[in-house]
Enzyme design. Structure first.
Site, PDB file in Angstrom:
ATOM      1  N   GLY A  69      55.451  32.928  45.755  1.00  0.00           N
ATOM      2  CA  GLY A  69      54.159  33.418  45.902  1.00  0.00           C
ATOM      3  C   GLY A  69      52.949  33.133  44.953  1.00  0.00           C
ATOM      4  O   GLY A  69      53.103  33.311  43.656  1.00  0.00           O
TER       5      GLY A  69
ATOM      6  N   ARG B  41      45.744  24.164  34.669  1.00  0.00           N
ATOM      7  CA  ARG B  41      44.646  23.362  33.808  1.00  0.00           C
ATOM      8  C   ARG B  41      44.887  23.485  32.310  1.00  0.00           C
ATOM      9  O   ARG B  41      44.805  22.508  31.656  1.00  0.00           O
ATOM     10  CB  ARG B  41      43.278  24.269  34.163  1.00  0.00           C
TER      11      ARG B  41
ATOM     12  N   ARG C   7      58.507  28.625  48.765  1.00  0.00           N
ATOM     13  CA  ARG C   7      59.753  29.065  48.330  1.00  0.00           C
ATOM     14  C   ARG C   7      60.881  28.384  48.810  1.00  0.00           C
ATOM     15  O   ARG C   7      61.180  28.292  50.083  1.00  0.00           O
ATOM     16  CB  ARG C   7      59.810  30.710  48.876  1.00  0.00           C
TER      17      ARG C   7
ATOM     18  N   ASP D 255      60.150  35.697  39.830  1.00  0.00           N
ATOM     19  CA  ASP D 255      61.405  35.607  39.281  1.00  0.00           C
ATOM     20  C   ASP D 255      62.499  34.689  39.975  1.00  0.00           C
ATOM     21  O   ASP D 255      63.269  34.126  39.523  1.00  0.00           O
ATOM     22  CB  ASP D 255      62.006  37.216  39.370  1.00  0.00           C
TER      23      ASP D 255
ATOM     24  N   SER E 169      61.508  31.836  41.348  1.00  0.00           N
ATOM     25  CA  SER E 169      61.239  30.434  40.931  1.00  0.00           C
ATOM     26  C   SER E 169      61.846  30.407  39.568  1.00  0.00           C
ATOM     27  O   SER E 169      62.601  29.198  39.177  1.00  0.00           O
ATOM     28  CB  SER E 169      59.786  30.346  40.684  1.00  0.00           C
TER      29      SER E 169
ATOM     30  N   THR F 105      52.929  35.827  38.723  1.00  0.00           N
ATOM     31  CA  THR F 105      53.112  36.769  39.992  1.00  0.00           C
ATOM     32  C   THR F 105      52.078  37.881  39.839  1.00  0.00           C
ATOM     33  O   THR F 105      52.155  38.672  38.748  1.00  0.00           O
ATOM     34  CB  THR F 105      54.726  37.237  40.089  1.00  0.00           C
TER      35      THR F 105
ATOM     36  N   ASP G  99      53.214  40.888  41.114  1.00  0.00           N
ATOM     37  CA  ASP G  99      54.143  41.869  40.989  1.00  0.00           C
ATOM     38  C   ASP G  99      54.266  42.562  39.422  1.00  0.00           C
ATOM     39  O   ASP G  99      54.767  43.658  39.069  1.00  0.00           O
ATOM     40  CB  ASP G  99      55.273  41.657  41.431  1.00  0.00           C
TER      41      ASP G  99
ATOM     42  N   ASP H 145      56.499  42.011  37.554  1.00  0.00           N
ATOM     43  CA  ASP H 145      58.139  42.597  37.404  1.00  0.00           C
ATOM     44  C   ASP H 145      59.073  41.723  36.335  1.00  0.00           C
ATOM     45  O   ASP H 145      60.275  41.594  36.836  1.00  0.00           O
ATOM     46  CB  ASP H 145      58.660  42.726  38.861  1.00  0.00           C
TER      47      ASP H 145
ATOM     48  N   ARG I 113      56.447  44.193  45.769  1.00  0.00           N
ATOM     49  CA  ARG I 113      57.890  43.963  46.023  1.00  0.00           C
ATOM     50  C   ARG I 113      58.718  45.243  45.559  1.00  0.00           C
ATOM     51  O   ARG I 113      58.635  46.133  46.188  1.00  0.00           O
ATOM     52  CB  ARG I 113      58.560  42.593  45.349  1.00  0.00           C
TER      53      ARG I 113
ATOM     54  N   SER J 144      38.513  64.404  48.248  1.00  0.00           N
ATOM     55  CA  SER J 144      39.046  63.309  49.104  1.00  0.00           C
ATOM     56  C   SER J 144      40.466  62.841  48.578  1.00  0.00           C
ATOM     57  O   SER J 144      41.064  63.069  47.589  1.00  0.00           O
ATOM     58  CB  SER J 144      38.065  61.984  48.687  1.00  0.00           C
TER      59      SER J 144
ATOM     60  N   HIS K 143      48.188  40.711  52.175  1.00  0.00           N
ATOM     61  CA  HIS K 143      48.011  39.693  51.192  1.00  0.00           C
ATOM     62  C   HIS K 143      46.641  39.357  50.731  1.00  0.00           C
ATOM     63  O   HIS K 143      46.444  38.372  49.878  1.00  0.00           O
ATOM     64  CB  HIS K 143      48.387  38.419  52.254  1.00  0.00           C
TER      65      HIS K 143
END
Ligand code: F6P
Length: 323
Positions: A11, A21, A72, A103, A105, A126, A128, A130, A172, A216, A253
């Site tokens: 992702g 770069r 992927r 992870d 990759s 990533t 995430d 994680d 995830r 709220s 996304h």
């Protein structure tokens, strides 16, 4: 080390361009030739590889996504796929590979480097967050800002209509985006995979808020939480708390795009340079990360297998502040 290949995989994450770069410019600074491998591991399998120069990476620092494209790769999961990749690795006379990804990759990178004894270094990219071996992954800060900004906007309409909103965020199996955007956005509760929340506990929290005349109500749901997706949690709550007018927003996304924050650009720049310097100093089969603002190299296997836990502190803070 004379020739390095660089690819982005899995992702995409804001700041991947900044990392590419940094890798390219650090290589050129150290007189190393650098090759862009396009579309992740598929590019290595299909020889979609081109030399990059100092100006190949002009004007990409501020751009989201990855100009090297990503995928992927299913084929790279097979031995035959990895053999083809290795053939091209040799054909292009590469000495090492820099893999920017998460992870999945890194699992591929780890197997590849062990099978063919190829020097590989991973850069954590990533949203995430994680991965162990780094406090933050590239893209996480931008994704948190995007989610928090969305929550701010939802809060406006939530308070005008006195509605209860369930906002689902990505991550995830990890709740890092959820926790950070929830605290930053002042959510009444956050439901994450790392924490054993029940519908009953959530209802109790919402009842208490209502009794305290809370203006709220926004609940952040991590996509990987055990209670189900945001629609399912909303339905379960609605059964008990019929008096709430409930709406659900799934951010999806949009959290993966956008111009990277300064934090992500700086992190990507530092890790990109450190990846090249690490390879020059003989580092291999490691992920380069940042721990307590210092560069750290962690064996890739450890970075993907060690569970990075959310601190209990965040839950305590959120609970205190949500009254
Ligand atoms: O790993 C990044 C991530 O955005 C996760 O948060 C999410 O679960 C997943 O990727 C979505 O994957 P895809 O883009 O393949 O739908």
């Amino acid at each position: 080390i004379k020739r390095i290949g660089v690819l982005t995989s899995g992702g995409d994450a804001p700041g991947m361009n900044a990392a590419v770069r940094a890798v390219v410019r650090a290589c050129i600074y150290y007189d190393i030739e650098v090759f862009g491998v396009y579309k992740g591991y598929d590019g290595l399998i299909n020889a979609n590889i081109k030399q990059l120069y100092v100006r190949s990476v002009s004007n990409i620092l501020s751009r989201g996504g990855t100009f090297l494209l990503t995928a992927r790769s299913e084929e790279f999961r097979t031995k035959e796929g990895r053999e083809k990749a290795y053939e091209n690795f040799k054909k292009f006379d590469l000495d090492a590979l820099v893999v920017i990804g998460g992870d999945g990759s890194f699992t591929g990178a780890n197997i590849f480097s062990q099978e063919f004894d190829v020097p590989v270094i991973g850069i954590p990219g990533t949203i995430d967050n994680d991965l162990a071996g780094t406090d933050f992954t590239i893209g996480f800060d931008t994704a948190c800002n995007t989610a928090r900004e969305a929550i701010d906007k939802i809060r406006d309409t939530a308070s005008s209509h006195e509605r209860l909103f369930f906002v689902e965020v990505m991550g995830r199996d990890a709740g890092f985006i959820a926790v950070n955007s929830a605290i930053g956005g002042g959510a009444v509760a956050m439901v994450v995979p790392e924490h054993n929340w029940t519908i009953d506990a959530l209802i109790k929290r919402l009842r208490k808020g209502a009794a305290n005349k809370k203006a709220s109500n926004v609940v952040v749901i991590a996509e990987g939480c055990q209670l189900g997706n945001a629609y399912e949690v909303a339905d379960a709550v609605k059964k008990e708390l019929g008096y709430f007018d409930i709406r659900v927003t799934v951010l999806g996304h949009l959290q993966r795009g956008g111009s990277p924050t300064t934090m992500d650009r700086v992190l990507a720049s530092r890790l990109g340079v450190a990846a090249v310097e690490g390879l020059r100093h003989g580092e291999s089969k490691v992920m380069v990360g940042m721990i307590n603002n210092e560069i750290a190299y962690t064996p890739i296997g450890q970075a993907i297998k060690t569970e990075k836990r959310l601190g209990a502190e965040e839950f305590r803070i959120a609970k205190i502040l949500s009254i």
